[in-house]
Scaffold this motif. Structure first.
Motif, PDB file in Angstrom:
ATOM      1  N   LEU A   1       0.684  -1.280  -0.078  1.00 11.91           N
ATOM      2  CA  LEU A   1       0.084   0.085   0.151  1.00 11.91           C
ATOM      3  C   LEU A   1       0.812   1.352   0.017  1.00 11.91           C
TER       4      LEU A   1
ATOM      5  N   VAL B   1      -6.437   3.122  -2.779  1.00 16.69           N
ATOM      6  CA  VAL B   1      -6.921   1.987  -2.009  1.00 16.69           C
ATOM      7  C   VAL B   1      -7.758   1.130  -3.000  1.00 16.69           C
TER       8      VAL B   1
ATOM      9  N   THR C   1      -5.878  -1.147  -5.498  1.00 17.01           N
ATOM     10  CA  THR C   1      -4.630  -2.189  -4.980  1.00 17.01           C
ATOM     11  C   THR C   1      -5.479  -3.069  -4.016  1.00 17.01           C
ATOM     12  N   PHE C   2      -6.857  -2.914  -3.680  1.00 19.07           N
ATOM     13  CA  PHE C   2      -7.369  -3.421  -2.614  1.00 19.07           C
ATOM     14  C   PHE C   2      -7.226  -5.009  -2.814  1.00 19.07           C
TER      15      PHE C   2
ATOM     16  N   ILE D   1      -3.685  -6.257  -2.734  1.00 15.76           N
ATOM     17  CA  ILE D   1      -3.204  -6.512  -1.329  1.00 15.76           C
ATOM     18  C   ILE D   1      -3.890  -7.465  -0.754  1.00 15.76           C
TER      19      ILE D   1
END
Length: 790
Positions: A319, A378, A381-382, A385
């Motif tokens: 992140l 966010v 890339t949620f 991740i």
């Protein structure tokens, strides 16, 4: 420095070019967001500050002639806090050495008495002095509106001639001025500061010229706190009606305020819709890049987990990487937005004039931009991740499962004659349908933005062609201050070079249907016009002969009426009366909430003779200056304007502004195209390096190997172009619908050249990206690429 932070910097160094392209896409979105909204915020702040300083009135009304004592009666109306009366007149103005027709609005100033509303502030020079007969030099001292002075090069000491109540008088400029009532000062809302100027002069001088001592024809009202504007407007309209008063209006119908509000609304729409597209593409690119990074670092993730790093630390590590990229885009976007916002503010300053107007970026805008940037990071890339958190160490140590290949869609529907290279390209695209679809969507978004950016040029060309070629086919237009016998056209027809004269009559009205009421203007044209025609947005003429009352579709919608429905029409000039008319047709018009009738039928409905207020003249080539000069000798003509001059002045402004907008949006769209194409190519190269190296070992040339990878990019662009054109059409319709107002409607016309330009820009961006990737393919290290895990 922590080991994970060192790894973060190393990853960024290795993928710097991808990170930079993503940051540029984020910067385009944030920059567009800040550009539009900071310029609008600066415009709103300057407006509100000037309204407060200048005590801008809340309600306005005009009358033919009312006694000054009536002001006390108006002051007693419930909800009225203050009343200010004055004199205003429209005159023809001449500037030595310049042949263009100029219309001037004279406004009386009570010299020595501070105005309580609509205060005039001197930006250069001084206030006019009290003098019944004019200045000692034989002229009338005036202040002139700043925009007109700049456009015409007027300075204190400049002299102009004006036809004031049939007499030629000299106006001596003693200063330039600003007023909250004329922040935008254009004739009939047109952005033509060269053809219209406001002149403030001693009230007593203006009253003497028109024999208006002890009388007024213009009143401004300040409302008490909490007062109902509509109730005050209704009461004022009743009190002013015996004096030839038109309906009182609030700020929403005041020309300058309406133009300001419309511009603010338009920029808020553009500043929200377009950045959302950029940031959505940025989120997609972040998702693709981080997903690829995670898949290539499976062993590293497994090792970190085996060494005791918690999932939270590993997830936070990726992140952080994304946030650094997005924050770089945020910084670049703020800098870009500040520069472009300053430029936009400068463009606004040419139309909207304030004592103080500076660009600023409000703190709340920076906070929102930061929040939007973080949300983009966010959202993008949620999933990637989350995948690192769920990845078990033992599973991560294994190589990823090989891709699943099967016959392509083309092969399944019977297309088998494909070259091996094309088959490989199509199969690889189909193997990752979601990524391929998003890639196509990203490039299509770039095409759509270029289409929309250049649509405004097409729309303005259509507007100009419709209004100045199809509708108004005469050369000059003259008008009278009030309705006159149509026989005046015989005098006008004798002007030099006049080939034909066509008359019209405009009547201000209020149209009522049930509980709905709308202010409008009935435009009375000839039944079968040749010089002034009614043209809809499709470029088709609508003849008024025998149709009765014709309403624009927007006015009909606001009134809730259809063809065949009856309406009540309150006449807002002359004696008070109401007509009962039937809606005979509707027309999709570009300009305002208008109504139309055959002029003869309109005069008959009003119970009046053959009256007119406007005359359109067709001239022989080269005779326009002589006709304009000769028209000054006609006592009943209040003003004249040249179609050629107004068109030239408008095109000088609109062409430059549209060119600027088109260039900015094309540059932003190119950034999107480069970001999508380049990142997809880099990811594909990283994922297929082993395959490409194997093909090189098997004897494939560099060109053949490059063709396999770049062929996928070409296929993505080929699929994106028609989709992007369709999206551009839809985006343009959406934006024009959001921009639609009572004053104006943009016609949705997209020419073939706009689609071609959009395709060319995106293809050029794709080719540039492909050439960069091609160099990397040519320098592929086959030994390193062929190393793999067993």
């Amino acid at each position: 420095m922590r080991s994970l932070d060192r790894k973060l910097l190393r990853d960024l160094r290795l993928m710097w070019s991808q990170a930079l392209t993503i940051a540029l896409v984020v910067a385009s979105g944030i920059g567009g967001f800040i550009t539009s909204l900071s310029a609008v915020d600066s415009l709103s702040l300057a407006r509100d500050r000037f309204y407060t300083q200048g005590r801008f009135a809340d309600v306005f009304a005009s009358v033919k002639r009312a006694p000054a004592a009536l002001a006390e009666t108006l002051r007693e109306v419930p909800g009225v806090a203050d009343v200010q009366t004055t004199l205003e007149q429209i005159v023809r103005v001449e500037i030595a050495g310049q042949t263009d027709p100029v219309i001037g609005q004279l406004i009386g100033l009570k010299v020595g008495d501070a105005a309580r509303m609509n205060r005039v502030s001197v930006s250069r020079g001084r206030m006019p002095e009290r003098n019944e007969s004019g200045s000692a030099s034989g002229g009338i001292e005036v202040l002139v509106s700043e925009g007109f002075a700049q456009a015409r090069g007027l300075v204190p000491g400049s002299r102009l001639d004006a036809q004031i109540n049939g007499r030629r008088r000299v106006l001596v400029v003693v200063g330039t001025a600003l007023s909250p009532e004329f922040i935008f000062a254009g004739l009939w809302g047109m952005p033509d500061t060269r053809g219209f100027g406001v002149f403030w002069l001693d009230h007593d001088v203006l009253a003497a010229a028109y024999d208006m001592h002890g009388a007024f024809n213009r009143v401004a009202i300040k409302l008490a706190p909490g007062a109902s504007e509509q109730r005050v407007v209704d009461a004022l309209s009743r009190l002013l009606s015996p004096y030839g008063g038109r309906e009182a209006n609030g700020r929403d119908r005041q020309t300058s305020h309406a133009m300001l509000d419309n511009e603010i609304k338009e920029q808020r729409v553009l500043g929200t819709v377009l950045p959302a597209i950029f940031l959505a593409v940025a989120a997609f690119l972040l998702n693709v890049v981080v997903s690829r990074l995670v898949s290539t670092q499976r062993e590293q993730i497994a090792a970190l987990k085996a060494l005791g790093y918690p999932n939270r630390s590993i997830g936070l590590h990726y992140l952080k990487l994304v946030l650094l990229v997005v924050l770089l885009g945020l910084v670049l976007g703020v800098l870009l937005g500040d520069r472009l916002g300053t430029m936009f503010t400068g463009l606004y300053a040419e139309f909207f004039h304030f004592p103080s107007f500076e660009h600023r970026i409000a703190p709340w805008l920076l906070v929102v931009s930061f929040g939007v940037a973080v949300a983009t990071a966010v959202a993008g890339t949620f999933n990637a991740i989350l995948a690192t958190v769920r990845l078990a160490p033992a599973e991560a140590m294994r190589p990823p499962a090989p891709g699943s290949y099967r016959p392509t869609l083309l092969e399944r529907i019977g297309v088998h004659r494909m070259a091996p290279a094309l088959r490989m390209i199509v199969r690889n695209v189909e193997r990752r349908p979601l990524r391929s679809a998003l890639s196509v969507g990203g490039v299509a978004a770039a095409v759509a933005i270029v289409v929309m950016g250049n649509f405004f040029r097409d729309a303005i060309e259509v507007i100009v062609d419709t209004q100045f070629t199809l509708s108004l086919r005469g050369d000059i237009t003259v008008w009278t201050p009030e309705a006159v016998d149509d026989a005046v056209r015989l005098e006008i027809a004798r002007l030099p070079g006049v080939k034909a004269v066509e008359t019209s009559r405009f009547v201000p009205v209020s149209i009522v249907s049930g509980h709905r009421e709308e202010r409008s203007l009935i435009r009375g044209y000839a039944a079968r016009p040749e010089l002034y025609r009614l043209i809809d947005v499709a470029g088709k003429e609508l003849a008024l002969d025998g149709r009765g009352l014709v309403l624009t579709d927007r006015l009909a919608d606001k009134l809730g009426v259809r063809v065949g429905d009856p309406v009540r029409v309150k006449i807002l000039e002359g004696r008070e009366r109401t007509l009962e008319l039937v809606v005979g047709a509707t027309v999709r018009d570009m300009m305002g909430l208008n109504a139309y009738m055959d002029r003869t039928a309109l005069n008959r409905a009003l119970g009046e003779g053959d009256l007119s207020t406007g005359f359109v003249l067709a001239l022989e080539r080269g005779t326009e200056p002589q006709a304009l000069e000769a028209s000054k000798a006609l006592p009943r003509i209040a003003g004249a304007w040249s179609k050629t001059t107004m068109l030239r002045n408008m095109q000088e402004i609109s062409a430059r502004n549209v060119r600027i907008m088109s260039t900015i949006l094309t540059a932003f769209a190119s950034v999107i195209a480069v970001g999508v194409v380049y990142n997809n190519a880099r990811i594909a190269l990283a994922e297929r390096a082993w395959e490409l190296a194997s093909l090189r070992v098997l004897g494939f040339t560099r060109g053949e190997v490059s063709g396999l990878l770049l062929g996928e990019l070409a296929l993505v662009i080929a699929l994106a172009l028609p989709l992007g054109m369709l999206l551009g059409w839809g985006l343009t319709h959406t934006v024009t619908e959001l921009l639609k107002s009572d004053q104006f409607l943009f016609p949705v016309v997209i020419r073939a050249r706009t689609y071609a330009w959009a395709a060319l820009c995106v293809v050029a961006a794709g080719v540039a990206s492909a050439l960069v990737v091609r160099r990397r393919i040519d320098r592929l290290d086959m030994v390193s690429a062929l190393k793999t895990r067993d």
